[in-house]
Design a protein around this motif. Structure first.
Motif, short mmCIF file in Angstrom:
data_model
loop_
_atom_site.label_atom_id
_atom_site.label_comp_id
_atom_site.label_asym_id
_atom_site.label_seq_id
_atom_site.Cartn_x
_atom_site.Cartn_y
_atom_site.Cartn_z
N ALA A 100 0.81 -1.21 0.00
CA ALA A 100 0.00 0.00 0.00
C ALA A 100 0.85 1.26 0.00
O ALA A 100 0.40 2.31 -0.47
CB ALA A 100 -0.93 0.00 1.22
N ASP A 105 -1.32 6.67 1.08
CA ASP A 105 -2.39 7.57 1.45
C ASP A 105 -1.93 9.02 1.36
O ASP A 105 -2.64 9.89 0.82
CB ASP A 105 -2.85 7.23 2.87
CG ASP A 105 -4.04 8.05 3.32
OD1 ASP A 105 -4.80 8.52 2.44
OD2 ASP A 105 -4.22 8.23 4.53
N THR A 128 -5.12 0.92 -3.94
CA THR A 128 -4.17 1.90 -3.40
C THR A 128 -4.26 1.89 -1.89
O THR A 128 -5.06 1.19 -1.28
CB THR A 128 -4.50 3.31 -3.92
OG1 THR A 128 -5.81 3.69 -3.46
CG2 THR A 128 -4.47 3.35 -5.44
N MET A 151 -13.19 2.37 -5.38
CA MET A 151 -12.24 2.05 -4.33
C MET A 151 -12.12 0.55 -4.14
O MET A 151 -11.91 0.06 -3.03
CB MET A 151 -12.66 2.73 -3.02
CG MET A 151 -12.79 4.23 -3.14
SD MET A 151 -12.93 5.08 -1.55
CE MET A 151 -11.26 4.91 -0.94
N CYS A 154 -9.22 -1.39 -1.89
CA CYS A 154 -8.68 -0.54 -0.82
C CYS A 154 -9.07 -1.15 0.52
O CYS A 154 -10.25 -1.34 0.81
CB CYS A 154 -9.23 0.88 -0.93
SG CYS A 154 -8.73 1.75 -2.42
#
Length: 499
Positions: A100, A105, A128, A151, A154
């Motif tokens: 990740a 982030d 991600t 998303m 995720c």
């Protein structure tokens, strides 16, 4: 003014116009060059000179931006180059299996802060590390024009995406595809064990539930009144579905629903299992994808009674598929054009046969049909299907080992609009010549999946790797086609949301 001065002034004006034309043409040339570059190279090229800088300001260059591969390009300050660009579609996609922190982030939040988000309509954050910082930015800015948020993959889906009340398309959870029967069985076991590919290698305590995309995603969609398309994967715990059921009464515009690898949980106070309750509350659905999800004995009957506008139904790999349920769907959903029943056979409670499939094909004008895994599918069944469904564009009959060249000939003669065909795991009754004749007879065919079939492996000596055999038979097929024909050979799925 004398005549000489007049001529001099005219010459100067002519020179100025020529210079302007040259500058204009230079900018146009630079714009054409920038069109051929990816986003990173556009950012670098915009710093070359004034002409490239002027050309790089064209809004159409930045309408659609993808960051795929940026983590491998060092020495280029890509986010800074996107400062205040009017981006309409932004893809910050990672890759399955990457840590990740590769697309972290903080990096995602940095990109969102730099660009102009007032016009952002599509945001793709698949696989991600989107988490707290991304959530805080979304909560503070609201992304007023955002219509689609993806998303999938995720692990930390921010619940504060509810600030984006204009979202029409929301996708989350783990998007999983199976390429073999072993993988399919493993994933069906996974739905009950609550494990995913992304967290399989982690050390997990038995008394602690695994948190993955589908869990927090259900809390995020409750306040999206404009939601028109919802895609959630791998819902298998009561905590996942309670918020989903509470929010479903507010989705008056929802027309496309995807719930794959979902457990059909019976919840206290609900009118029935998860899938059945959602079907009853969403009568305007036109597309329903329940691939590899757990259906109840009454799900198909509920679909036929509640969803008269349904045009696409995918229940591949689902249990409790019966002939009576299929007939109910055919009667109650007269506009149905896509029906995927692949690999339902062998699932618990499934008693469907080709007789039920043929009854559906007789009642509906299907354009896409999947019957992969129906071991009792015969050549006469395919002939009857193409006779009833004359506008067939996609047909999946993988692992139907009783089919022969007769079935291919029926497709070639009665389904000239065929664009996609799945015939993997076929026996010696289907030959390479039969496949070539079909490909030649169907000029619109653009996708052919035949991996593992006898004719793909038998053209070379025993012991040759399957990949070499696959390339060999593919080369033979392409040699017989006109040079302008192009066919894909590696897409086994009949159903994709992009079709």
């Amino acid at each position: 003014m004398s005549e000489a001065q007049s001529e001099t002034a005219g010459a100067r004006q002519s020179d100025s116009e020529s210079v302007a034309q040259i500058v204009l043409s230079t900018v146009d040339i630079c714009l054409c060059i920038l069109d051929c570059l990816d986003v990173i190279d556009r950012v670098s090229a915009s710093q070359v000179n004034r002409a490239f800088d002027a050309a790089s300001r064209a809004p159409r260059l930045w309408a659609v931006v993808s960051t795929e591969g940026w983590e491998h390009r060092r020495g280029v300050d890509v986010p800074a180059g996107l400062r205040h660009k009017p981006i309409h579609s932004l893809t910050i996609g990672g890759k399955v299996g990457l840590p990740a922190d590769v697309v972290s982030d903080a990096w995602i939040a940095n990109v969102l802060q730099l660009i102009s988000t007032e016009r952002l309509k599509v945001l793709d954050l698949r696989h991600t590390g989107a988490g707290k910082e991304t959530a805080n930015f979304i909560a503070q800015n609201g992304l007023p024009a955002l219509q689609s948020l993806d998303m999938r993959g995720c692990l930390k889906v921010p619940r504060t995406v509810v600030a984006c009340r204009t979202i029409e398309v929301f996708r989350s959870g783990f998007e999983m595809e199976f390429g073999s029967k072993e993988n399919a069985k493993w994933w069906m076991d996974w739905t009950s064990k609550c494990k995913s590919r992304a967290v399989k290698q982690r050390k997990i305590k038995k008394d602690r539930p695994i948190k993955y995309g589908g869990v927090t995603a259900t809390h995020s969609v409750s306040a999206m009144p404009e939601l028109r398309e919802l895609e959630l994967h791998a819902l298998s715990a009561p905590g996942d579905v309670v918020p989903l059921l509470d929010a479903s009464t507010k989705w008056t515009k929802l027309s496309k629903l995807t719930l794959t690898y979902a457990a059909n949980l019976a919840l206290p106070g609900a009118d029935g299992p998860l899938v059945d309750v959602l079907i009853a509350r969403l009568p305007l659905l036109t597309v329903l994808n329940l691939r590899m999800s757990q259906l109840s004995k009454n799900t198909l009957s509920a679909i036929g009674q509640t969803l008269p506008r349904l045009t696409e139904l995918n229940i591949s790999g689902a249990p409790h598929v019966t002939n009576e349920g299929l007939r109910s769907v055919a009667t109650g959903c007269p506009h149905l054009s896509l029906l995927d029943l692949s690999y339902c056979i062998g699932r618990p409670g499934t008693t469907a046969t080709m007789a039920g499939v043929l009854d559906v094909a007789d009642k509906l004008d299907l354009t896409r049909l999947g019957v992969s895994g129906f071991a009792n599918c015969r050549d006469v069944d395919v002939e009857r299907i193409v006779a009833s469904c004359s506008r067939l564009v996609a047909f999946a009959a993988g692992n139907c080992k009783r089919l022969s060249n007769i079935a291919l000939k029926a497709l070639a003669t009665k389904a000239p609009e065929l664009q996609k065909l799945v015939i993997h795991q076929m026996e010696e009754f289907v030959t390479l010549e039969g496949v070539i004749d079909l490909v030649i007879a169907c000029p619109n065919l653009r996708s052919l999946h035949a991996e593992g079939s006898f004719f793909t492996e038998g053209i070379l000596d025993f012991g040759v790797p399957m990949s070499e055999a696959f390339n060999a038979w593919r080369g033979i097929v392409m040699e017989r086609l006109p040079s302008q024909r192009s066919i894909e050979f590696d897409d086994p799925l009949l159903w994709t949301h992009r079709d």
